[in-house]
Design a protein around this motif. Structure first.
Motif, PDB file in Angstrom:
ATOM      1  N   THR A  51      -3.108  10.314  -2.625  1.00 37.68           N
ATOM      2  CA  THR A  51      -3.617   9.202  -3.413  1.00 37.68           C
ATOM      3  C   THR A  51      -3.025   7.898  -2.903  1.00 37.68           C
ATOM      4  N   TYR A  52      -3.905   6.983  -2.484  1.00 39.30           N
ATOM      5  CA  TYR A  52      -3.500   5.668  -2.001  1.00 39.30           C
ATOM      6  C   TYR A  52      -3.650   4.666  -3.129  1.00 39.30           C
ATOM      7  N   THR A  72       2.838  -7.425   6.943  1.00 42.43           N
ATOM      8  CA  THR A  72       4.225  -7.775   7.235  1.00 42.43           C
ATOM      9  C   THR A  72       5.124  -6.568   7.470  1.00 42.43           C
ATOM     10  N   ALA A  73       4.676  -5.372   7.077  1.00 43.10           N
ATOM     11  CA  ALA A  73       5.468  -4.153   7.293  1.00 43.10           C
ATOM     12  C   ALA A  73       4.514  -2.977   7.420  1.00 43.10           C
ATOM     13  N   LEU A  82       0.866  -1.176   0.000  1.00 39.83           N
ATOM     14  CA  LEU A  82       0.000   0.000   0.000  1.00 39.83           C
ATOM     15  C   LEU A  82       0.904   1.228   0.000  1.00 39.83           C
ATOM     16  N   GLU A  83       0.691   2.104  -0.988  1.00 43.01           N
ATOM     17  CA  GLU A  83       1.522   3.300  -1.147  1.00 43.01           C
ATOM     18  C   GLU A  83       0.647   4.544  -1.133  1.00 43.01           C
ATOM     19  N   VAL A  84       1.276   5.684  -0.805  1.00 48.53           N
ATOM     20  CA  VAL A  84       0.575   6.960  -0.839  1.00 48.53           C
ATOM     21  C   VAL A  84       1.489   7.997  -1.496  1.00 48.53           C
ATOM     22  N   VAL A 114       3.122   2.624   2.891  1.00 51.00           N
ATOM     23  CA  VAL A 114       2.265   2.730   4.064  1.00 51.00           C
ATOM     24  C   VAL A 114       2.280   1.404   4.817  1.00 51.00           C
ATOM     25  N   ALA A 115       2.093   0.309   4.078  1.00 48.79           N
ATOM     26  CA  ALA A 115       2.088  -1.034   4.667  1.00 48.79           C
ATOM     27  C   ALA A 115       2.321  -2.050   3.563  1.00 48.79           C
ATOM     28  N   GLU A 116       2.743  -3.242   3.966  1.00 49.45           N
ATOM     29  CA  GLU A 116       2.912  -4.364   3.046  1.00 49.45           C
ATOM     30  C   GLU A 116       2.310  -5.596   3.684  1.00 49.45           C
TER      31      GLU A 116
END
Length: 174
Positions: free
Chosen positions: A168-169, A119-120, A87-89, A135-137
């Motif tokens: 933007t996610y 996991t992250a 997940l990216e922003v 943001v998260a993995e």
């Protein structure tokens, strides 16, 4: 009567055996094989709980320049993916108004999740960037919840106005 029933029973059994014996060679005379396949397409889905993060218009605390206002808000994200994901922003700009801007160093986020498939995550204050920021993995699964906690530091020197930016996610395959 008993004899008649016995004869009918024997005729029925004999007829059934004849049908079975004559039908078996016909069934096995021409076997065919069929290949079965199922293609599973890559699937990545993201939903967010809010489309607006609003810190409100609270008054700054008294106390001069060291008494700045720190405000927080949260956003929930749910990821469903059939492969490992990230997940990216990204931001389109710093918080900006007609009167000025609030730099990204003062608008940060952390992320958290109690789901073991994550996991992250970002456990320390992270700035939003104009290129993708993690943001998260996580690993495969449906409805994997991530909480994004926003934090903004408003200073006494910031002009009164409404400051905005667009974040933007995106969920991408790893």
């Amino acid at each position: 009567m008993k004899r008649r029933m016995r004869i009918l029973g024997m005729v029925g059994v004999t007829s059934l055996l004849l049908v079975l014996l004559l039908g078996v060679p016909a069934q096995a005379a021409n076997p065919e094989s069929v290949t079965v396949s199922a293609t599973v397409a890559e699937a990545l889905r993201l939903t967010v709980s809010e489309t607006t993060v609003d810190f409100g218009g609270s008054l700054l605390p008294d106390g001069g320049p060291t008494g700045n206002g720190v405000y927080t808000d949260t956003l929930g994200a749910a990821v469903s993916a059939n492969r490992p994901w990230r997940l990216e922003v990204t931001k389109d700009r710093d918080l900006t108004s007609a009167s000025g801007y609030i730099p990204s160093a003062r608008l940060t986020f952390t992320s958290s999740s109690s789901d073991g498939r994550v996991t992250a995550k970002q456990s320390s204050a992270t700035e939003f960037g104009s290129s993708a920021v993690m943001v998260a993995e996580g690993s495969r699964g449906g409805n994997i919840n991530v909480t994004v906690s926003y934090r903004v530091d408003i200073e006494w020197e910031d002009a009164p106005d409404t400051y905005t930016a667009v974040h933007t996610y995106t969920v991408v395959a790893q």
